[in-house]
Motif scaffolding. Structure first.
Motif, PDB file in Angstrom:
ATOM      1  N   SER A  67       1.298  11.057  -2.563  1.00 45.08           N
ATOM      2  CA  SER A  67       1.070  11.337  -1.127  1.00 45.08           C
ATOM      3  C   SER A  67      -0.279  10.422  -0.658  1.00 45.08           C
ATOM      4  O   SER A  67      -0.772  10.350   0.368  1.00 45.08           O
ATOM      5  N   MET A  68      -0.605   9.597  -1.778  1.00 42.63           N
ATOM      6  CA  MET A  68      -1.854   8.618  -1.208  1.00 42.63           C
ATOM      7  C   MET A  68      -1.133   7.201  -0.657  1.00 42.63           C
ATOM      8  O   MET A  68      -1.840   6.507  -0.518  1.00 42.63           O
ATOM      9  N   PHE A  69       0.263   7.243  -0.803  1.00 40.55           N
ATOM     10  CA  PHE A  69       0.511   6.197  -0.196  1.00 40.55           C
ATOM     11  C   PHE A  69       0.758   5.945   1.194  1.00 40.55           C
ATOM     12  O   PHE A  69       0.837   7.064   2.000  1.00 40.55           O
ATOM     13  N   ASP A  70       0.133   4.721   1.736  1.00 38.34           N
ATOM     14  CA  ASP A  70       0.005   4.770   3.251  1.00 38.34           C
ATOM     15  C   ASP A  70       0.764   3.601   3.952  1.00 38.34           C
ATOM     16  O   ASP A  70       0.767   3.388   5.137  1.00 38.34           O
ATOM     17  N   TYR A  71       1.351   2.689   2.950  1.00 39.96           N
ATOM     18  CA  TYR A  71       2.033   1.636   3.560  1.00 39.96           C
ATOM     19  C   TYR A  71       3.388   1.376   2.875  1.00 39.96           C
ATOM     20  O   TYR A  71       3.275   1.390   1.570  1.00 39.96           O
ATOM     21  N   PHE A  72       4.401   0.857   3.398  1.00 34.06           N
ATOM     22  CA  PHE A  72       5.664   0.970   2.966  1.00 34.06           C
ATOM     23  C   PHE A  72       6.393  -0.416   3.067  1.00 34.06           C
ATOM     24  O   PHE A  72       6.353  -0.825   4.279  1.00 34.06           O
ATOM     25  N   LEU A  73       7.125  -1.072   2.244  1.00 37.06           N
ATOM     26  CA  LEU A  73       7.785  -2.196   2.488  1.00 37.06           C
ATOM     27  C   LEU A  73       9.073  -2.296   2.087  1.00 37.06           C
ATOM     28  O   LEU A  73       9.514  -1.549   1.047  1.00 37.06           O
ATOM     29  N   TRP A  74       9.963  -3.010   2.413  1.00 37.76           N
ATOM     30  CA  TRP A  74      11.290  -3.244   2.015  1.00 37.76           C
ATOM     31  C   TRP A  74      11.321  -4.850   1.870  1.00 37.76           C
ATOM     32  O   TRP A  74      10.890  -5.795   2.571  1.00 37.76           O
ATOM     33  N   TYR A  75      11.995  -5.164   0.482  1.00 37.66           N
ATOM     34  CA  TYR A  75      12.108  -6.529   0.071  1.00 37.66           C
ATOM     35  C   TYR A  75      13.502  -6.800  -0.158  1.00 37.66           C
ATOM     36  O   TYR A  75      14.243  -5.771  -0.673  1.00 37.66           O
ATOM     37  N   LYS A  76      13.965  -7.925   0.053  1.00 39.57           N
ATOM     38  CA  LYS A  76      15.356  -8.271  -0.192  1.00 39.57           C
ATOM     39  C   LYS A  76      15.384  -9.202  -1.342  1.00 39.57           C
ATOM     40  O   LYS A  76      14.515 -10.082  -1.468  1.00 39.57           O
ATOM     41  N   LYS A  77      16.430  -9.132  -2.213  1.00 43.08           N
ATOM     42  CA  LYS A  77      16.375 -10.214  -3.381  1.00 43.08           C
ATOM     43  C   LYS A  77      17.898 -10.757  -3.485  1.00 43.08           C
ATOM     44  O   LYS A  77      18.670  -9.863  -3.707  1.00 43.08           O
ATOM     45  N   TYR A  78      18.066 -12.240  -3.354  1.00 42.43           N
ATOM     46  CA  TYR A  78      19.402 -12.817  -3.961  1.00 42.43           C
ATOM     47  C   TYR A  78      19.369 -12.818  -5.290  1.00 42.43           C
ATOM     48  O   TYR A  78      18.139 -13.102  -5.786  1.00 42.43           O
ATOM     49  N   PRO A  79      20.331 -13.114  -5.902  1.00 40.88           N
ATOM     50  CA  PRO A  79      20.348 -13.471  -7.257  1.00 40.88           C
ATOM     51  C   PRO A  79      19.866 -14.766  -7.585  1.00 40.88           C
ATOM     52  O   PRO A  79      19.892 -15.836  -6.989  1.00 40.88           O
ATOM     53  N   GLU A 104      16.671 -15.553  -7.447  1.00 41.88           N
ATOM     54  CA  GLU A 104      15.711 -15.975  -6.245  1.00 41.88           C
ATOM     55  C   GLU A 104      14.467 -14.905  -6.605  1.00 41.88           C
ATOM     56  O   GLU A 104      14.845 -13.775  -7.094  1.00 41.88           O
ATOM     57  N   GLY A 105      13.338 -15.077  -6.084  1.00 39.53           N
ATOM     58  CA  GLY A 105      12.226 -14.086  -5.887  1.00 39.53           C
ATOM     59  C   GLY A 105      12.481 -13.293  -4.666  1.00 39.53           C
ATOM     60  O   GLY A 105      13.277 -13.424  -3.889  1.00 39.53           O
ATOM     61  N   PRO A 106      11.971 -11.886  -4.889  1.00 39.91           N
ATOM     62  CA  PRO A 106      12.118 -11.135  -3.734  1.00 39.91           C
ATOM     63  C   PRO A 106      11.561 -11.692  -2.318  1.00 39.91           C
ATOM     64  O   PRO A 106      10.518 -12.191  -2.512  1.00 39.91           O
ATOM     65  N   THR A 107      11.954 -11.354  -1.251  1.00 37.31           N
ATOM     66  CA  THR A 107      11.401 -11.799  -0.051  1.00 37.31           C
ATOM     67  C   THR A 107      11.106 -10.459   0.808  1.00 37.31           C
ATOM     68  O   THR A 107      12.003  -9.755   0.789  1.00 37.31           O
ATOM     69  N   PHE A 108       9.946 -10.694   1.652  1.00 39.48           N
ATOM     70  CA  PHE A 108       9.283  -9.428   2.332  1.00 39.48           C
ATOM     71  C   PHE A 108      10.482  -9.443   3.491  1.00 39.48           C
ATOM     72  O   PHE A 108      10.911 -10.503   4.240  1.00 39.48           O
ATOM     73  N   LEU A 109      10.946  -8.227   3.831  1.00 41.00           N
ATOM     74  CA  LEU A 109      11.901  -7.907   4.996  1.00 41.00           C
ATOM     75  C   LEU A 109      11.108  -7.317   6.050  1.00 41.00           C
ATOM     76  O   LEU A 109      10.927  -7.812   7.359  1.00 41.00           O
ATOM     77  N   ILE A 110      10.539  -6.042   5.962  1.00 40.50           N
ATOM     78  CA  ILE A 110      10.086  -5.363   6.645  1.00 40.50           C
ATOM     79  C   ILE A 110       9.020  -4.274   6.243  1.00 40.50           C
ATOM     80  O   ILE A 110       9.407  -3.828   5.240  1.00 40.50           O
ATOM     81  N   SER A 111       8.193  -3.830   7.100  1.00 39.12           N
ATOM     82  CA  SER A 111       7.140  -2.912   6.460  1.00 39.12           C
ATOM     83  C   SER A 111       6.734  -1.858   7.580  1.00 39.12           C
ATOM     84  O   SER A 111       7.101  -1.921   8.549  1.00 39.12           O
ATOM     85  N   ILE A 112       6.064  -0.681   7.199  1.00 42.13           N
ATOM     86  CA  ILE A 112       5.615   0.498   8.210  1.00 42.13           C
ATOM     87  C   ILE A 112       4.415   1.104   7.571  1.00 42.13           C
ATOM     88  O   ILE A 112       4.428   1.203   6.339  1.00 42.13           O
ATOM     89  N   SER A 113       3.536   1.343   8.517  1.00 44.83           N
ATOM     90  CA  SER A 113       2.209   2.179   8.166  1.00 44.83           C
ATOM     91  C   SER A 113       2.425   3.453   8.352  1.00 44.83           C
ATOM     92  O   SER A 113       3.374   3.944   9.115  1.00 44.83           O
ATOM     93  N   SER A 114       1.748   4.235   7.433  1.00 43.73           N
ATOM     94  CA  SER A 114       2.051   5.652   7.703  1.00 43.73           C
ATOM     95  C   SER A 114       1.739   6.407   8.950  1.00 43.73           C
ATOM     96  O   SER A 114       1.910   7.481   9.093  1.00 43.73           O
ATOM     97  N   ILE A 115       0.963   5.828   9.656  1.00 47.91           N
ATOM     98  CA  ILE A 115       0.835   6.182  11.084  1.00 47.91           C
ATOM     99  C   ILE A 115       1.734   6.148  12.033  1.00 47.91           C
ATOM    100  O   ILE A 115       1.634   6.284  13.282  1.00 47.91           O
ATOM    101  N   LYS A 116       2.932   5.335  11.754  1.00 46.62           N
ATOM    102  CA  LYS A 116       4.164   5.193  12.558  1.00 46.62           C
ATOM    103  C   LYS A 116       5.041   6.045  11.859  1.00 46.62           C
ATOM    104  O   LYS A 116       5.189   6.223  10.615  1.00 46.62           O
ATOM    105  N   SER A 154      25.674  -4.993  10.165  1.00 46.56           N
ATOM    106  CA  SER A 154      25.581  -5.520   8.900  1.00 46.56           C
ATOM    107  C   SER A 154      26.316  -6.792   8.577  1.00 46.56           C
ATOM    108  O   SER A 154      27.502  -6.878   9.412  1.00 46.56           O
ATOM    109  N   GLN A 155      25.870  -7.866   8.048  1.00 42.12           N
ATOM    110  CA  GLN A 155      26.484  -9.219   7.906  1.00 42.12           C
ATOM    111  C   GLN A 155      26.812  -9.411   6.283  1.00 42.12           C
ATOM    112  O   GLN A 155      26.096  -8.928   5.523  1.00 42.12           O
ATOM    113  N   PRO A 156      27.502 -10.294   6.091  1.00 37.79           N
ATOM    114  CA  PRO A 156      27.879 -10.476   4.497  1.00 37.79           C
ATOM    115  C   PRO A 156      26.782 -11.108   3.986  1.00 37.79           C
ATOM    116  O   PRO A 156      26.551 -10.998   2.784  1.00 37.79           O
ATOM    117  N   GLY A 157      26.134 -12.108   4.808  1.00 36.15           N
ATOM    118  CA  GLY A 157      24.615 -12.585   4.351  1.00 36.15           C
ATOM    119  C   GLY A 157      23.598 -11.579   4.072  1.00 36.15           C
ATOM    120  O   GLY A 157      22.661 -11.744   3.293  1.00 36.15           O
TER     121      GLY A 157
END
Lengths: 115, 111
Positions: free
Chosen positions: A28-40, A42-54, A80-83
């Protein structure tokens, strides 16, 4: 003890349809959440995030929803797209500075978008 | 626009050998991290640093050491490699309260 859980190791959808990736957290101490996308290979890349106030954040085809009472978030991809085929990681961070800036990741969900 | 650069990208070691992975970032970020990715395990934090000269343990620190002598560099060392350390290692950096930027990864195999 896994603090960030992605219970679906894989998801397959048709091109043009909606992809919904789910993530649950226990801390319950988490207050910020992110999604990362990773292709084979390659390193993960940031996609989108959300703060706990939203409860929703949109960026083009990507929308993240947060339900704090259920400790659940989801990523919607429309259309959704194949990419978009990749591994998607959910991540969470605590509030405050210092050590709280480290991210805790889920195990990932492999999304396959079929043409 | 290099971002986060990891060297080497591939390495094969024998059990008991030592090696160092180098991470360099050119974004003037305060925070740097080392993660490992294993099949079915996601990304697990090994060690991290909140500033030059500081380091701290993450989830899976055993068998690794780190140093942050310069703000732009974060080194991950394996003193005596074990087959369990076969993995893909990712370095990342971040500014204050911002998302992490990852390098392309370093694939290590320990025989």
């Amino acid at each position: 003890d896994q603090q960030v859980k992605q219970n679906s190791p894989s998801l397959s959808v048709q091109e043009g349809r909606i992809s919904i990736l789910n993530c649950d957290y226990t801390n319950s101490m988490f207050d910020y959440f992110l999604w990362y996308k990773k292709y084979p290979a390659e390193g993960p890349t940031f996609l989108i995030s959300i703060s706990s106030i939203k409860d929703k954040n949109e960026d083009g085809r990507f929308t993240v929803f947060l339900n704090k009472s259920a400790k659940h978030l989801s990523l919607h991809i429309v259309p959704s797209q194949p990419g978009d085929s990749a591994v998607y990681f959910c991540a969470a961070r605590g509030f405050g500075g210092g050590s709280n800036y480290k991210l805790t990741f889920g195990k990932g969900t492999l999304l396959t978008v079929n043409p | 626009n290099a971002g986060v650069t990891q060297t080497p990208k591939f390495r094969v070691l024998k059990t008991g050998q030592s090696m160092t992975l180098l991470c360099a970032q050119d974004m003037n970020h305060e925070y740097m991290y080392w993660y490992r990715q294993d099949p079915g395990m996601g990304l697990r934090l090994i060690h991290y640093s909140v500033g030059e000269g500081t380091t701290a343990k993450g989830e899976v620190p055993d068998g690794y050491n780190v140093s942050r002598l310069k703000k732009q560099n974060f080194l991950l060392g394996l003193e005596s490699a074990a087959p369990s350390q076969t993995s893909v290692y990712f370095c990342a950096s971040s500014g204050l309260g911002r998302e992490l930027f990852f390098g392309e990864g370093s694939r290590l195999t320990v025989l």
